[in-house]
Design a protein around this motif. Structure first.
Motif, mmCIF file in Angstrom:
data_model
loop_
_atom_site.group_PDB
_atom_site.id
_atom_site.type_symbol
_atom_site.label_atom_id
_atom_site.label_comp_id
_atom_site.label_asym_id
_atom_site.label_seq_id
_atom_site.Cartn_x
_atom_site.Cartn_y
_atom_site.Cartn_z
ATOM 1 N N LYS A 4 0.347 -1.569 -0.198
ATOM 2 C CA LYS A 4 -0.061 -0.090 0.309
ATOM 3 C C LYS A 4 0.802 1.425 0.214
ATOM 4 O O LYS A 4 1.839 1.113 0.728
ATOM 5 N N LYS A 5 0.082 1.981 -0.851
ATOM 6 C CA LYS A 5 1.052 4.087 -0.469
ATOM 7 C C LYS A 5 0.723 4.761 0.835
ATOM 8 O O LYS A 5 -0.043 4.432 1.745
ATOM 9 N N SER A 6 1.635 5.224 0.523
ATOM 10 C CA SER A 6 2.062 6.514 1.650
ATOM 11 C C SER A 6 0.798 7.858 1.380
ATOM 12 O O SER A 6 0.368 7.425 0.145
ATOM 13 N N LEU A 7 0.332 8.796 1.972
ATOM 14 C CA LEU A 7 -0.045 9.587 1.328
ATOM 15 C C LEU A 7 1.288 10.528 0.606
ATOM 16 O O LEU A 7 0.226 11.114 -0.050
ATOM 17 N N ASN A 8 1.863 10.827 1.253
ATOM 18 C CA ASN A 8 3.105 11.177 -0.037
ATOM 19 C C ASN A 8 2.763 11.270 -0.969
ATOM 20 O O ASN A 8 3.285 11.681 -2.405
ATOM 21 N N GLU A 9 2.772 9.357 -0.940
ATOM 22 C CA GLU A 9 3.320 8.793 -2.197
ATOM 23 C C GLU A 9 2.070 8.406 -2.730
ATOM 24 O O GLU A 9 2.106 8.939 -4.299
ATOM 25 N N LEU A 10 0.931 8.760 -2.955
ATOM 26 C CA LEU A 10 -0.329 8.884 -3.495
ATOM 27 C C LEU A 10 -0.705 10.371 -4.105
ATOM 28 O O LEU A 10 -0.885 10.383 -5.291
ATOM 29 N N LYS A 11 0.251 11.319 -3.423
ATOM 30 C CA LYS A 11 0.389 12.495 -3.962
ATOM 31 C C LYS A 11 1.110 12.756 -5.124
ATOM 32 O O LYS A 11 1.241 13.827 -6.319
ATOM 33 N N GLU A 12 2.400 11.868 -5.364
ATOM 34 C CA GLU A 12 3.103 12.501 -6.115
ATOM 35 C C GLU A 12 2.425 11.085 -7.991
ATOM 36 O O GLU A 12 2.982 11.961 -9.011
ATOM 37 N N LEU A 13 1.758 10.217 -7.609
ATOM 38 C CA LEU A 13 1.077 9.335 -7.971
ATOM 39 C C LEU A 13 0.116 11.050 -8.830
ATOM 40 O O LEU A 13 -0.139 9.781 -10.145
ATOM 41 N N ALA A 14 -0.791 10.454 -8.406
ATOM 42 C CA ALA A 14 -2.067 11.484 -8.085
ATOM 43 C C ALA A 14 -0.934 12.646 -9.646
ATOM 44 O O ALA A 14 -2.387 12.470 -11.214
ATOM 45 N N LYS A 15 -0.496 13.252 -9.563
ATOM 46 C CA LYS A 15 0.265 14.030 -10.816
ATOM 47 C C LYS A 15 0.424 12.798 -11.926
ATOM 48 O O LYS A 15 0.381 13.534 -13.431
ATOM 49 N N VAL A 20 -9.667 4.933 -2.858
ATOM 50 C CA VAL A 20 -9.872 3.349 -2.944
ATOM 51 C C VAL A 20 -9.044 2.364 -2.666
ATOM 52 O O VAL A 20 -9.082 1.421 -2.316
ATOM 53 N N PHE A 21 -8.469 2.136 -4.667
ATOM 54 C CA PHE A 21 -7.874 0.885 -4.922
ATOM 55 C C PHE A 21 -6.442 0.565 -4.499
ATOM 56 O O PHE A 21 -6.429 -0.202 -3.959
ATOM 57 N N ASN A 22 -6.019 2.456 -3.656
ATOM 58 C CA ASN A 22 -5.298 1.578 -2.519
ATOM 59 C C ASN A 22 -5.173 1.357 -1.323
ATOM 60 O O ASN A 22 -4.586 -0.153 -0.760
ATOM 61 N N LEU A 23 -6.464 1.453 -0.892
ATOM 62 C CA LEU A 23 -7.140 1.281 0.579
ATOM 63 C C LEU A 23 -7.735 -0.174 1.215
ATOM 64 O O LEU A 23 -7.803 -0.807 1.822
ATOM 65 N N ALA A 24 -8.942 -0.500 -0.817
ATOM 66 C CA ALA A 24 -9.325 -1.741 -0.022
ATOM 67 C C ALA A 24 -8.647 -3.123 -0.588
ATOM 68 O O ALA A 24 -7.136 -2.868 -1.101
ATOM 69 N N LEU A 33 -4.926 2.202 -11.067
ATOM 70 C CA LEU A 33 -5.252 0.372 -11.942
ATOM 71 C C LEU A 33 -3.657 0.217 -11.907
ATOM 72 O O LEU A 33 -2.764 -0.455 -12.072
ATOM 73 N N SER A 34 -3.043 1.471 -13.189
ATOM 74 C CA SER A 34 -1.841 1.671 -13.733
ATOM 75 C C SER A 34 -0.453 1.280 -12.651
ATOM 76 O O SER A 34 0.499 0.773 -12.547
ATOM 77 N N ARG A 35 -0.758 2.748 -11.932
ATOM 78 C CA ARG A 35 0.750 3.047 -11.164
ATOM 79 C C ARG A 35 0.296 2.121 -9.780
ATOM 80 O O ARG A 35 0.823 2.527 -9.081
ATOM 81 N N LEU A 36 -0.757 1.488 -9.647
ATOM 82 C CA LEU A 36 -0.803 1.099 -8.069
ATOM 83 C C LEU A 36 -0.404 -0.455 -8.823
ATOM 84 O O LEU A 36 -0.537 -1.879 -7.784
ATOM 85 N N GLY A 37 -0.114 -1.204 -10.178
ATOM 86 C CA GLY A 37 0.343 -2.455 -10.223
ATOM 87 C C GLY A 37 0.050 -3.349 -10.809
ATOM 88 O O GLY A 37 -0.041 -4.022 -11.133
ATOM 89 N N PHE A 38 -1.578 -3.035 -11.196
ATOM 90 C CA PHE A 38 -2.558 -4.101 -11.905
ATOM 91 C C PHE A 38 -2.088 -3.361 -13.312
ATOM 92 O O PHE A 38 -2.499 -5.017 -13.812
ATOM 93 N N LEU A 39 -2.304 -2.900 -14.135
ATOM 94 C CA LEU A 39 -1.925 -2.613 -15.079
ATOM 95 C C LEU A 39 -0.701 -2.468 -15.768
ATOM 96 O O LEU A 39 0.443 -1.445 -14.888
#
Length: 628
Positions: free
Chosen positions: A2-13, A44-48, A78-84
């Motif tokens: 699972k990603k941290s909040l800071n990692e999610l912020k970078e992924l969002a960009k 959601v995909f990070n916490l689910a 999904l792709s940046r969280l490792g699904f695709l």
């Protein structure tokens, strides 16, 4: 991991850059809403409870995206969280050689339901959450929908059902960006999202939809709330992250051109490698391979059929009710009945007594019920959606079409088909069941001829994978007997989809029939036999599988009568004509007896006379044909 909040912020960009790139490369798509929803998708995909390495685990959490046009956001998250694979997503978006279609598609890891027809996602989520409780798998269901689709009536239906069923395993997130195609959502049709959910009794949390900490805390609170479902209303900005796109409805469904894309990517601080993806796109095949994935669908133990005798007076819907109750006894917790306040009419009373925990009363909410039942069917139970024909098929055509697209495992039992239901009148006469199901690609249709065949058809449907519609009339009808006086569909009969039943053998004339008028054809044939006239009567219980080559000896050089309680212009005649031409057969003549207009109210026997479907009219028509 699972990603941290800071990692999610970078992924969002990065994801916003992906959204710009894929829509620009495809020269189509919906970047604006994808960019307002992306922070929610990542959260959601990070916490689910979903593992990219095992995305089809039957105990996984389910995520349903109702506004399927925001697929660029879903695919990028999904792709940046490792699904695709991100490169495959960006290069293949909206290309016929790629699985990444313009609206999200069930079977892609992380995507549970094909959507695009707005307003149906919440019903699908309710169905999955109900299945979670029934199966005891205890997964959580997340549904994300847009404010633009909020006025849809089916969403209101689903909200009420979720509260009634106390679905504390259901969390909804609403993208409240106040923008849709035509401009501000509040100007197109204002919906007070807070009050709508409040009036339905939901737990409500309001957040900034671009603040990961607020989203994280709200999702955790929702998962731990035990008194019912929770909605998280997330205020967002369409086109978030790119200044010239923000709050602009023009970017709802309009991609950026190359110059605009370059400007947007620079503002995001993301590399512009669009040319690479354009080159990759050129190498894609014309058509992609079929999407294969592990599906959580099951079949039932069909049990031992019930055989009705000639002394029994049972309607086909009654035989359905007895069969489904028997199946529930045999298959504990697996058979579900979905009802729309028609329990006595569709004969679910016995089922409720046998299996109250899997009897689901939706109320007069057919659109919602059809989608709920379809979604349940891919979550480890076998739902029977029981309804009147005009409600279960005509009214819910779009929902049933989406079930067909999603390759569900739904069994739809529609009663009160044909003018057989008499006094209820034209608004309730379901005379299009063949024509409607013909429009689907992956749904079978069975029109049983008597209670015995109905019983066996229901058991076949439960023990067979895929969507099946069983169409029945209302009236009590006789058990069809063979020429020795025994039940034709008796102890030794086994239902086979597509097989036609030779109820009577003769020459010169063949009646092709099905459903609640089949016994009338047999009675007329037996009457004629006493006069020394032998005709054939063939029951076509699977009209959409009609194959003239199987019964060519009864068609070539014979007079044919199509005899059905159905719209004569889109019923069995269509399948017969097509198959006769394909097989180069030559009937002497063809008479099409069916319904050619809306019927008035009245006793069903009188209505049959009006349309020439009564036994006397059929008898005279046959005599006329034979004596020519």
């Amino acid at each position: 991991m699972k990603k941290s909040l800071n990692e999610l912020k970078e992924l969002a960009k990065i994801c916003r850059g992906d959204i710009i790139k894929m829509t620009t490369v495809a020269k189509s798509g919906h970047p604006g809403g994808s960019m307002s929803s992306i922070d929610m998708y990542l959260s959601v995909f990070n916490l689910a409870n979903i593992d990219p390495k095992n995305p089809y685990d039957y105990k996984r959490d389910r995520v349903v995206i109702s506004h399927g046009h925001t697929s660029p956001g879903v695919y990028s998250a999904l792709s940046r969280l490792g699904f695709l694979n991100p490169d495959e997503v960006i290069a293949g978006f909206r290309h016929s050689g790629s699985i990444f279609e313009g609206h999200i598609t069930r079977g892609i890891p992380g995507i549970e339901w094909t959507t695009g027809n707005l307003g149906q996602g919440l019903s699908a989520g309710v169905g999955m959450a109900l299945a979670s409780k029934i199966t005891g798998n205890n997964y959580h269901v997340f549904v994300l929908h847009s404010d633009g689709e909020a006025p849809k009536g089916q969403i209101a239906e689903a909200r009420r059902t979720a509260k009634k069923e106390n679905l504390n395993n259901l969390t909804v997130l609403v993208d409240y960006n106040d923008i849709q195609i035509s401009g501000r959502a509040r100007d197109v049709l204002y919906v007070d999202l807070f009050k709508e959910y409040e009036s339905a009794g939901w737990n409500i949390i309001e957040v900034d939809g671009h603040d990961f900490e607020q989203l994280f805390n709200a999702i955790e609170e929702a998962k731990n709330y035990k008194l019912g479902p929770t909605v998280i209303i997330a205020k967002t900005i369409i086109g978030k992250g790119v200044s010239f796109m923000e709050n602009r409805h023009e970017y709802h469904g309009a991609p950026l051109n190359d110059v605009e894309a370059d400007k947007a990517l620079k503002e995001l601080g993301v590399e512009n490698d669009i040319e690479k993806y354009k080159e990759m796109r050129k190498t894609l095949p014309l058509l992609r391979k079929k999407l294969e994935f592990d599906d959580y669908v099951i079949t039932a133990d069909a049990g031992t059929p019930i055989t009705y005798t000639k002394e029994d007076k049972v309607d086909n819907r009654g035989a359905f009710g007895n069969a489904i109750a028997d199946l529930a006894k045999i298959n504990k917790g697996k058979i579900v009945a979905v009802d729309c306040d028609l329990k006595p009419s569709v004969k679910l009373g016995k089922f409720e007594k046998v299996s109250p925990e899997t009897y689901v009363q939706i109320g007069i909410q057919e659109h919602n019920a059809a989608t709920i039942a379809g979604a349940m069917s891919v979550c480890g139970v076998i739902p029977f959606f029981a309804d009147f024909g005009v409600f279960g098929l005509d009214e819910t055509f779009n929902q049933q079409r989406l079930n067909d697209i999603n390759h569900t495992n739904l069994k739809t039992a529609v009663t009160h088909c044909g003018i057989d239901i008499g006094e209820d009148g034209k608004t309730h006469h379901e005379i299009n069941y063949i024509g409607i199901v013909r429009s689907f690609f992956d749904t079978k249709l069975i029109v049983p001829a008597d209670p015995n065949q109905t019983d066996r058809a229901v058991r076949y449907a439960a023990s067979t994978l895929g969507n099946v519609v069983i169409a029945m009339g209302r009236s009590k009808i006789p058990v069809i007997l063979d020429e020795n006086g025994n039940p034709y569909f008796g102890e030794t009969y086994e239902f086979e989809y597509g097989k036609m039943d030779i109820l009577r053998k003769g020459e010169k004339l063949t009646i092709l029939t099905h459903g609640s008028v089949a016994y009338k054809a047999v009675k007329v044939a037996d009457k004629l036999k006493k006069e020394g006239i032998n005709i054939s009567v063939i029951n076509v219980s699977a009209p959409l599988e009609f194959d003239a080559s199987r019964i060519s000896e009864y068609i070539d050089n014979s007079h044919i009568i199509i005899y059905e309680d159905h719209n004569k212009y889109n019923g069995l005649m269509v399948e017969f004509s097509k198959s006769v031409v394909e097989n180069r057969l030559s009937p002497l003549s063809v008479e099409n007896l069916g319904i050619d207009n809306y019927s008035p109210s009245g006793n069903n026997e009188n209505l049959f006379k009006i349309f020439g479907l009564d036994e006397d009219s059929l008898y005279e028509k046959i005599k006329e044909k034979i004596n020519k």
